[in-house]
Design a protein around this motif. Structure first.
Motif, PDB file in Angstrom:
ATOM      1  N   ILE A 620       0.841  -1.198   0.000  1.00 24.28           N
ATOM      2  CA  ILE A 620       0.000   0.000   0.000  1.00 24.28           C
ATOM      3  C   ILE A 620       0.877   1.249   0.000  1.00 24.28           C
ATOM      4  CG2 ILE A 620      -1.760   1.288   1.274  1.00 24.28           C
ATOM      5  CD1 ILE A 620      -2.782  -1.277  -0.030  1.00 24.28           C
ATOM      6  N   ARG A 621       1.967   1.255   0.788  1.00 27.28           N
ATOM      7  CA  ARG A 621       2.867   2.414   0.815  1.00 27.28           C
ATOM      8  C   ARG A 621       3.462   2.651  -0.568  1.00 27.28           C
ATOM      9  NH1 ARG A 621       4.664  -0.284   5.571  1.00 27.28           N
ATOM     10  NH2 ARG A 621       6.724  -0.745   4.675  1.00 27.28           N
ATOM     11  N   ARG A 622       3.889   1.559  -1.237  1.00 24.52           N
ATOM     12  CA  ARG A 622       4.473   1.703  -2.576  1.00 24.52           C
ATOM     13  C   ARG A 622       3.461   2.290  -3.551  1.00 24.52           C
ATOM     14  NH1 ARG A 622       6.567  -3.434  -1.441  1.00 24.52           N
ATOM     15  NH2 ARG A 622       4.988  -4.434  -2.767  1.00 24.52           N
ATOM     16  N   GLN A 623       2.216   1.747  -3.539  1.00 30.22           N
ATOM     17  CA  GLN A 623       1.205   2.228  -4.487  1.00 30.22           C
ATOM     18  C   GLN A 623       0.809   3.667  -4.188  1.00 30.22           C
ATOM     19  OE1 GLN A 623      -1.355  -1.245  -3.745  1.00 30.22           O
ATOM     20  NE2 GLN A 623      -1.490  -1.501  -5.968  1.00 30.22           N
ATOM     21  N   ALA A 624       0.762   4.037  -2.910  1.00 32.01           N
ATOM     22  CA  ALA A 624       0.447   5.422  -2.558  1.00 32.01           C
ATOM     23  C   ALA A 624       1.525   6.364  -3.096  1.00 32.01           C
ATOM     24  CB  ALA A 624       0.313   5.562  -1.048  1.00 32.01           C
ATOM     25  N   ALA A 625       2.781   5.939  -2.972  1.00 31.72           N
ATOM     26  CA  ALA A 625       3.872   6.760  -3.506  1.00 31.72           C
ATOM     27  C   ALA A 625       3.762   6.885  -5.020  1.00 31.72           C
ATOM     28  CB  ALA A 625       5.216   6.152  -3.113  1.00 31.72           C
ATOM     29  N   LEU A 626       3.471   5.782  -5.693  1.00 27.25           N
ATOM     30  CA  LEU A 626       3.347   5.804  -7.149  1.00 27.25           C
ATOM     31  C   LEU A 626       2.200   6.715  -7.579  1.00 27.25           C
ATOM     32  CD1 LEU A 626       4.268   4.724  -9.867  1.00 27.25           C
ATOM     33  CD2 LEU A 626       2.830   2.715  -9.509  1.00 27.25           C
ATOM     34  N   ALA A 627       1.055   6.641  -6.872  1.00 31.62           N
ATOM     35  CA  ALA A 627      -0.092   7.477  -7.212  1.00 31.62           C
ATOM     36  C   ALA A 627       0.217   8.946  -6.990  1.00 31.62           C
ATOM     37  CB  ALA A 627      -1.302   7.059  -6.384  1.00 31.62           C
ATOM     38  N   LEU A 628       0.933   9.256  -5.912  1.00 31.24           N
ATOM     39  CA  LEU A 628       1.297  10.652  -5.658  1.00 31.24           C
ATOM     40  C   LEU A 628       2.234  11.175  -6.738  1.00 31.24           C
ATOM     41  CD1 LEU A 628       1.738  10.464  -1.786  1.00 31.24           C
ATOM     42  CD2 LEU A 628       0.059  11.872  -3.012  1.00 31.24           C
ATOM     43  N   GLY A 629       3.156  10.335  -7.162  1.00 29.60           N
ATOM     44  CA  GLY A 629       4.038  10.758  -8.241  1.00 29.60           C
ATOM     45  C   GLY A 629       3.266  11.055  -9.511  1.00 29.60           C
ATOM     46  N   CYS A 631       0.393  12.367  -9.665  1.00 26.90           N
ATOM     47  CA  CYS A 631      -0.355  13.622  -9.498  1.00 26.90           C
ATOM     48  C   CYS A 631       0.515  14.851  -9.773  1.00 26.90           C
ATOM     49  CB  CYS A 631      -0.925  13.707  -8.077  1.00 26.90           C
ATOM     50  SG  CYS A 631      -2.194  12.457  -7.745  1.00 26.90           S
ATOM     51  N   GLY A 632       1.802  14.662  -9.875  1.00 27.58           N
ATOM     52  CA  GLY A 632       2.669  15.763 -10.233  1.00 27.58           C
ATOM     53  C   GLY A 632       2.672  16.877  -9.207  1.00 27.58           C
ATOM     54  N   ALA A 633       2.638  18.131  -9.676  1.00 23.42           N
ATOM     55  CA  ALA A 633       2.745  19.294  -8.804  1.00 23.42           C
ATOM     56  C   ALA A 633       1.647  19.341  -7.762  1.00 23.42           C
ATOM     57  CB  ALA A 633       2.724  20.568  -9.651  1.00 23.42           C
ATOM     58  N   ALA A 634       0.473  18.755  -8.062  1.00 29.12           N
ATOM     59  CA  ALA A 634      -0.632  18.774  -7.104  1.00 29.12           C
ATOM     60  C   ALA A 634      -0.289  18.022  -5.837  1.00 29.12           C
ATOM     61  CB  ALA A 634      -1.883  18.166  -7.740  1.00 29.12           C
ATOM     62  N   ALA A 635       0.752  17.192  -5.858  1.00 29.74           N
ATOM     63  CA  ALA A 635       1.142  16.409  -4.686  1.00 29.74           C
ATOM     64  C   ALA A 635       2.327  17.027  -3.961  1.00 29.74           C
ATOM     65  CB  ALA A 635       1.476  14.985  -5.095  1.00 29.74           C
ATOM     66  N   GLY A 636       2.579  18.319  -4.196  1.00 28.36           N
ATOM     67  CA  GLY A 636       3.723  18.959  -3.549  1.00 28.36           C
ATOM     68  C   GLY A 636       3.670  18.896  -2.041  1.00 28.36           C
ATOM     69  N   CYS A 637       2.460  18.914  -1.491  1.00 21.52           N
ATOM     70  CA  CYS A 637       2.342  18.873  -0.037  1.00 21.52           C
ATOM     71  C   CYS A 637       2.780  17.555   0.558  1.00 21.52           C
ATOM     72  CB  CYS A 637       0.902  19.178   0.370  1.00 21.52           C
ATOM     73  SG  CYS A 637      -0.284  17.897  -0.154  1.00 21.52           S
ATOM     74  N   ALA A 638       2.942  16.519  -0.280  1.00 23.43           N
ATOM     75  CA  ALA A 638       3.273  15.189   0.230  1.00 23.43           C
ATOM     76  C   ALA A 638       4.760  14.884   0.147  1.00 23.43           C
ATOM     77  CB  ALA A 638       2.496  14.132  -0.547  1.00 23.43           C
ATOM     78  N   VAL A 639       5.554  15.882  -0.281  1.00 23.03           N
ATOM     79  CA  VAL A 639       6.979  15.606  -0.459  1.00 23.03           C
ATOM     80  C   VAL A 639       7.642  15.222   0.854  1.00 23.03           C
ATOM     81  CG1 VAL A 639       9.200  16.662  -1.048  1.00 23.03           C
ATOM     82  CG2 VAL A 639       7.212  16.982  -2.534  1.00 23.03           C
ATOM     83  N   ALA A 640       7.281  15.920   1.947  1.00 23.13           N
ATOM     84  CA  ALA A 640       7.899  15.606   3.236  1.00 23.13           C
ATOM     85  C   ALA A 640       7.560  14.183   3.668  1.00 23.13           C
ATOM     86  CB  ALA A 640       7.432  16.619   4.286  1.00 23.13           C
ATOM     87  N   ALA A 641       6.311  13.787   3.475  1.00 26.43           N
ATOM     88  CA  ALA A 641       5.910  12.430   3.853  1.00 26.43           C
ATOM     89  C   ALA A 641       6.624  11.402   2.995  1.00 26.43           C
ATOM     90  CB  ALA A 641       4.396  12.287   3.721  1.00 26.43           C
ATOM     91  N   LEU A 642       6.819  11.716   1.709  1.00 26.61           N
ATOM     92  CA  LEU A 642       7.560  10.810   0.835  1.00 26.61           C
ATOM     93  C   LEU A 642       9.021  10.714   1.268  1.00 26.61           C
ATOM     94  CD1 LEU A 642       6.069  11.880  -2.609  1.00 26.61           C
ATOM     95  CD2 LEU A 642       5.906   9.584  -1.607  1.00 26.61           C
ATOM     96  N   ARG A 654      11.229   2.304  -0.763  1.00 29.18           N
ATOM     97  CA  ARG A 654      12.185   3.415  -0.785  1.00 29.18           C
ATOM     98  C   ARG A 654      12.388   3.907  -2.213  1.00 29.18           C
ATOM     99  NH1 ARG A 654      15.110  -0.048   2.753  1.00 29.18           N
ATOM    100  NH2 ARG A 654      16.727  -0.401   1.166  1.00 29.18           N
ATOM    101  N   ARG A 655      12.510   2.953  -3.154  1.00 32.05           N
ATOM    102  CA  ARG A 655      12.745   3.348  -4.547  1.00 32.05           C
ATOM    103  C   ARG A 655      11.538   4.098  -5.125  1.00 32.05           C
ATOM    104  NH1 ARG A 655      13.717  -1.260  -6.573  1.00 32.05           N
ATOM    105  NH2 ARG A 655      11.819  -1.642  -7.761  1.00 32.05           N
ATOM    106  N   LYS A 656      10.303   3.589  -4.868  1.00 34.23           N
ATOM    107  CA  LYS A 656       9.107   4.240  -5.401  1.00 34.23           C
ATOM    108  C   LYS A 656       8.928   5.630  -4.794  1.00 34.23           C
ATOM    109  CE  LYS A 656       7.751   0.975  -8.134  1.00 34.23           C
ATOM    110  NZ  LYS A 656       7.857   1.176  -9.610  1.00 34.23           N
ATOM    111  N   ALA A 657       9.251   5.782  -3.520  1.00 31.41           N
ATOM    112  CA  ALA A 657       9.136   7.091  -2.876  1.00 31.41           C
ATOM    113  C   ALA A 657      10.110   8.083  -3.501  1.00 31.41           C
ATOM    114  CB  ALA A 657       9.379   6.963  -1.376  1.00 31.41           C
TER     115      ALA A 657
END
Length: 672
Positions: A620-629, A631-642, A654-657
């Motif tokens: 789930i963590r890997r897929q969440a990271a892939l989905a956020l990637g 989303c592009g710029a719209a996912a800027g708020c998630a960079v710290a969590a990534l 780690r690689r997907k993040a």
């Protein structure tokens, strides 16, 4: 009530109001990360509410998919009995069931011939009882029932049974006709049904003064010799010739065979009908000389045409259409040869083989058995290649209307084997069989045998758009208990070119069917009309949130296969709810895969996806990271969590993040 009256007039399509996605968080500068504290898409309207609020409203849950009910309990394929009889045992007493009519007596000539040939136990339904009759009953329904009970009780397997009637008359809605009695008219179809339970070594049927043309075929099968004479003086003269003691012994074997009697009678009335699949029977205790032999072997169409050109009037070629690439053809070859060796008379057996298909014969599969008359005229293809002589009587019908009327009567038979053979014969007719499409569609409602329903669907599907009007009838089968029937019903709707918009709600229910074949067929039919999909999304979301985990999984798989386009984002709240902690693991992964498929359309769920970066499950963590990637710029708020996943114990996470951070950074740079 007919399905056409029920049907899908209420299933009208319209647009549906899309679920308004939550506004995406404003992209943040990559060097100033902040938490994703925006609103959650899971707070949006539930799927059931979205469905009710749309212009296209239906209840797509599988347990509510009873669009048309059926009272029948469905059963499996009937075992089609071979119609070839057990070996004739000349030591057994022979029986004759004689209908002398409501007026009688008119069959003295027949009774005299039977008595002179062998010691027959004669059961007579007549107003009078001549001497020498074993059983007599009045020509009434009760009297006939009494005689049939005697047959069931006393006729031994392997014995010979002769049935004689002085008259057959027309009856409304039954092309086979009936035998007139003093208080009723006994249908030949009913007699056929009764006789199916009486196993005989051979059966001979002689019908005099037969007005219906199809009376000939009512009692014909691969074990029966049937002779019918037309009504009027010519038919009466032919009947007397048939029963005469002056019939010539054409082959000099000392036995007057039934085929020799028939040839003598037809000189008086050419329209008299005769079929003899056995070729060796006589009324005497001795059989005629058998003429069976190994089948003639030919290769290809040219050799077959040359062999058929040598047929003489009265002969029929029984041709095994075989191909070199047919796996079932080689085992059938020995079976066909054995049938040829034990069958005499006017049948010429030919084994014809080719590397190609036998075009123009109407064979839908191989092996197939065709009947060909002199001059190369194709008389038809056997409904059952393993029991080809059961279809031999149909070769007597030159007019397609006669064949259609015969099969229509068979479809109404109470015997499943008769109905099954009828449907297969209709399929073998090819395009002319489309005239019976209304009868076939009607029988979908009442047919209790799943295998016969499958054959009916094959027939309707072969007629293409000519059967399109029967789409509402096929809808009933969406509730069938047999997986194959449900699947083929949907495939048949595709073959006839049915408009999926009229069947939309039931099709949505089928995307969660327990059978993968049904799910696949329903999904493909839904995708056949691109304008349909956005309207159906609210209803499909209801299925995706069903209480049963297996149904949710099937609906998710269907959602991923269908080309929703931009409207797919409407399902985002549902997908996120299905991926939340506490849901089944495989379902969560499938829902996350669907969110990844959405690409940038999943931007409204960035806060939800950011929270899933801390999930207990690495997948789930890997897929969440892939989905956020995605989303592009719209996912800027998630960079710290990534970035916090740099120390994740799972190397793939780690690689997907890291990949997601890089994609978000690149997207932010392009927006500046």
């Amino acid at each position: 009530m007919r399905l056409r009256d029920l049907a899908v007039s209420g299933l009208l399509l319209g647009g549906c109001r899309p679920v308004a996605p939550a506004p995406a968080s404003a992209p943040a500068a990559i060097d100033e990360p902040r938490g994703c504290d925006g609103s959650l898409v899971t707070d949006e309207v539930r799927a059931s509410e979205a469905n009710l609020a749309s212009a296209f409203v239906c209840d797509p849950r599988p347990d509510a998919a009873k669009w048309v009910g059926s009272p029948n309990a469905f059963t499996g394929r009937p075992e089609l009995p071979r119609t070839e009889p057990p070996p004739l045992d000349v030591r057994q007493p022979r029986f004759a069931l004689v209908f002398d009519g409501r007026d009688g007596p008119r069959l003295g000539h027949a009774l005299a011939t039977l008595r002179s040939e062998a010691d027959y136990q004669i059961l007579l339904a007549s107003t009078t009882a001549p001497s020498g009759v074993a059983r007599h009953a009045p020509p009434t329904e009760a009297g006939v029932a009494e005689l049939l009970a005697v047959l069931r009780r006393e006729l031994a397997p392997g014995a010979m049974l002769v049935i004689v009637a002085t008259e057959v008359v027309d009856t409304p809605d039954d092309p086979w006709g009936c035998i007139p009695l003093a208080d009723a008219c006994y249908p030949l179809g009913t007699l056929r049904h009764v006789l199916m339970d009486i196993r005989t070594g051979a059966r001979v049927v002689v019908l005099e003064q037969a007005r219906p043309r199809l009376a000939f075929a009512a009692l014909a099968d691969g074990a029966s010799v049937v002779m019918t004479f037309p009504s009027g003086q010519v038919g009466a003269a032919a009947a007397r010739a048939f029963w005469s003691s002056g019939v010539p012994d054409g082959d000099g074997d000392g036995v007057i065979a039934l085929r020799e009697r028939a040839a003598h009678a037809r000189r008086q009335a050419a329209e008299a009908r005769f079929v003899d699949p056995l070729g060796v029977l006589s009324f005497a205790r001795r059989s005629a000389r058998a003429r069976g032999r190994d089948p003639l072997e030919v290769q290809g169409r040219a050799e077959l045409d040359r062999a058929v050109a040598t047929l003489v009037p009265g002969e029929i070629a029984v041709v095994n259409l075989s191909t070199t690439w047919c796996a079932a053809c080689e085992p059938f070859r020995a079976e066909f040869a054995e049938l040829s060796r034990r069958t005499g008379g006017s049948l010429r057996f030919i084994h014809a083989e080719t590397d190609e298909q036998w075009q123009g014969f109407g064979a839908l599969s191989y092996p197939a058995v065709a009947f060909i008359a002199p001059g190369g005229r194709l008389l038809g293809v056997a409904a059952d290649s393993h029991d080809p002589l059961a279809s031999l009587a149909l070769t007597q019908f030159d007019a397609i209307d006669d064949r259609l009327a015969h099969h229509r009567a068979q479809l109404r038979s109470p015997d499943a084997p008769v109905r099954s053979r009828a449907v297969r014969a209709i399929i073998a007719l090819g395009p002319p069989g489309a005239a019976l499409a209304p009868d076939l569609a009607r029988d979908l409602h009442d047919e209790p045998v799943a295998a016969i329903v499958l054959d009916i669907l094959l027939a309707l599907g072969s007629y293409g758009p000519a059967a399109r009007e029967f789409a509402p009838e096929l809808l009933a089968l969406f509730n069938h208990t047999d997986d194959h029937v449900r699947s083929l019903a949907v495939v048949t709707l595709q073959r006839i070119g049915a408009d999926p918009r009229a069947l939309a709600c039931p099709l949505v229910a089928l995307v969660a069917d327990p059978s993968s074949g049904v799910r696949k067929a329903a999904t493909e039919l839904l995708a056949a009309h691109p304008s349909l999909l956005p309207s159906l999304l609210p209803a499909l979301r209801v299925v995706m949130e069903d209480a049963v985990p297996g149904i949710r999984m099937a609906a998710l798989a269907a959602f991923r296969r269908l080309p929703w386009g931009d409207s797919a984002a409407e399902a985002l709240p549902t997908l996120v709810r299905l991926a939340t902690p506490g849901e089944p693991e495989l379902q969560r992964e499938e829902a996350m895969a669907a969110i990844v498929d959405l690409g940038p359309r999943a931007a409204a769920a960035v806060p939800d996806l950011a929270r899933l970066l801390a999930d207990d499950q690495p997948a789930i963590r890997r897929q969440a990271a892939l989905a956020l990637g995605n989303c592009g710029a719209a996912a800027g708020c998630a960079v710290a969590a990534l970035a916090a996943l740099d120390g994740d114990p799972d190397v793939h996470t780690r690689r997907k993040a890291a990949e997601a951070q890089a994609r978000i950074a690149a997207a932010v740079r392009t927006t500046r």
